[in-house]
Write an enzyme that holds these catalytic residues in place. Sequence first.
Site, PDB file in Angstrom:
ATOM      1  N   ASN A   8       0.861  -1.182   0.000  1.00 21.35           N
ATOM      2  CA  ASN A   8       0.000   0.000   0.000  1.00 21.35           C
ATOM      3  C   ASN A   8       0.898   1.233   0.000  1.00 21.35           C
ATOM      4  O   ASN A   8       1.418   1.628   1.039  1.00 21.35           O
ATOM      5  CB  ASN A   8      -0.895  -0.030   1.259  1.00 21.35           C
ATOM      6  CG  ASN A   8      -1.766   1.210   1.367  1.00 21.35           C
ATOM      7  OD1 ASN A   8      -1.872   1.989   0.417  1.00 21.35           O
ATOM      8  ND2 ASN A   8      -2.382   1.397   2.523  1.00 21.35           N
ATOM      9  N   TRP A   9       1.073   1.818  -1.184  1.00 24.76           N
ATOM     10  CA  TRP A   9       2.020   2.931  -1.315  1.00 24.76           C
ATOM     11  C   TRP A   9       1.462   4.252  -0.796  1.00 24.76           C
ATOM     12  O   TRP A   9       2.165   5.253  -0.760  1.00 24.76           O
ATOM     13  CB  TRP A   9       2.431   3.097  -2.789  1.00 24.76           C
ATOM     14  CG  TRP A   9       3.347   2.028  -3.291  1.00 24.76           C
ATOM     15  CD1 TRP A   9       3.849   0.971  -2.576  1.00 24.76           C
ATOM     16  CD2 TRP A   9       3.885   1.908  -4.612  1.00 24.76           C
ATOM     17  NE1 TRP A   9       4.658   0.207  -3.371  1.00 24.76           N
ATOM     18  CE2 TRP A   9       4.699   0.748  -4.621  1.00 24.76           C
ATOM     19  CE3 TRP A   9       3.760   2.650  -5.781  1.00 24.76           C
ATOM     20  CZ2 TRP A   9       5.385   0.331  -5.770  1.00 24.76           C
ATOM     21  CZ3 TRP A   9       4.434   2.238  -6.928  1.00 24.76           C
ATOM     22  CH2 TRP A   9       5.236   1.093  -6.918  1.00 24.76           C
ATOM     23  N   SER A 218       2.670  -1.641  10.507  1.00 25.26           N
ATOM     24  CA  SER A 218       4.115  -1.621  10.803  1.00 25.26           C
ATOM     25  C   SER A 218       4.813  -2.941  10.487  1.00 25.26           C
ATOM     26  O   SER A 218       5.730  -3.363  11.204  1.00 25.26           O
ATOM     27  CB  SER A 218       4.361  -1.228  12.264  1.00 25.26           C
ATOM     28  OG  SER A 218       3.890   0.077  12.489  1.00 25.26           O
ATOM     29  N   GLY A 239       2.631  -0.961   4.381  1.00 26.00           N
ATOM     30  CA  GLY A 239       2.593   0.447   3.988  1.00 26.00           C
ATOM     31  C   GLY A 239       4.001   0.998   3.805  1.00 26.00           C
ATOM     32  O   GLY A 239       4.638   0.786   2.771  1.00 26.00           O
ATOM     33  N   GLY A 240       4.505   1.676   4.845  1.00 23.46           N
ATOM     34  CA  GLY A 240       5.804   2.366   4.763  1.00 23.46           C
ATOM     35  C   GLY A 240       6.924   1.530   4.144  1.00 23.46           C
ATOM     36  O   GLY A 240       7.647   2.020   3.255  1.00 23.46           O
TER      37      GLY A 240
HETATM   38  P1  PGA Z   1       2.297   0.644   7.692  1.00 23.03           P
HETATM   39  O1  PGA Z   1       0.907   0.836   6.934  1.00 23.03           O
HETATM   40  O2  PGA Z   1       2.891  -0.645   7.220  1.00 23.03           O
HETATM   41  O3  PGA Z   1       3.123   1.845   7.290  1.00 23.03           O
HETATM   42  O4  PGA Z   1       2.006   0.635   9.149  1.00 23.03           O
HETATM   43  C1  PGA Z   1       0.030  -0.238   6.721  1.00 23.03           C
HETATM   44  C2  PGA Z   1      -1.243   0.289   6.125  1.00 23.03           C
HETATM   45  O5  PGA Z   1      -1.597   1.441   6.398  1.00 23.03           O
HETATM   46  O6  PGA Z   1      -1.918  -0.418   5.362  1.00 23.03           O
END
Ligand code: PGA
Length: 258
Positions: A8-9, A218, A239-240
């Site tokens: 998820n960019w 995370s 995400g990140g």
């Molecule tokens: P994150 O985001 O890995 O940066 O915590 C995950 C998401 O929002 O889908």
Amino acid sequence: MAKLVVANWKMNPQSYKEAELLAEKYGAEAKKHKNVHVVLCPPYPWLTDMSHEKKDRLEYGAQDVFWEDPTSGGGAYTGEVSASMLRNSKVKYAIIGHSERRCHLAETDAMIRKKVTTALHAGLTAILCVGEPLALRKKGAAESKKFVGAQLKENVRALDAKGALRLIVAYEPVWSISTSGTGLSELPEDAAKMISFIKDVLRAKSGLKDPKVLYGGSVNAKNVEEFLKQREINGVLVGGASVRPEEFVKIIQIAASV
Ligand code: PGA
């Protein structure tokens, strides 16, 4: 069973060139591992160019989709994108109900239910996000389950088993998401317990025999192995770390080896 690794960019990267470079790296890695499906969810300005080019074994997903679809008699709404447009652009997945949209853009369960229904109807695979906020989590696992159970029942209400076949759920505790939470990840064992509960709800409510549920929040190269070792967890929503190329390549490699 192949693991699903979804990137998820969010609002990254800032140019198409950078997006292409990421996809090239991830496509080259994905090609080496038949037991991992890698799905990239770039922001809309890059998504359909990338999905039309479709590198190697990568698949594509949108980060959201609207509930009206002119193809099935819906209206045309300024600024929105229909599920049919995505399908016609070789996009296979749509993330729906992400907590950033629920918490910051006032997206409700009713809106999310309509989006899930429309996406499935158009032939997309819906990745429905659910997860409890920190205040509830502090009250204990039973309160968190009650909250997530209610979200699920609202979001998948009226889906028949056939409609639900292309439904995937991502369990993302709000507090664990790096941009909007504490940046702490859930303990893999606790995530597995919640995911097992989510699967029970899905079996009971949608008649799905073998529901697929991802963990997100995370996830990084250091912790992904522990999450994926849990039998109940079918993949991860990242995400990140999905826009940090060396790290995401490692995540794909680890997913292939678990
Ligand atoms: P994150 O985001 O890995 O940066 O915590 C995950 C998401 O929002 O889908």
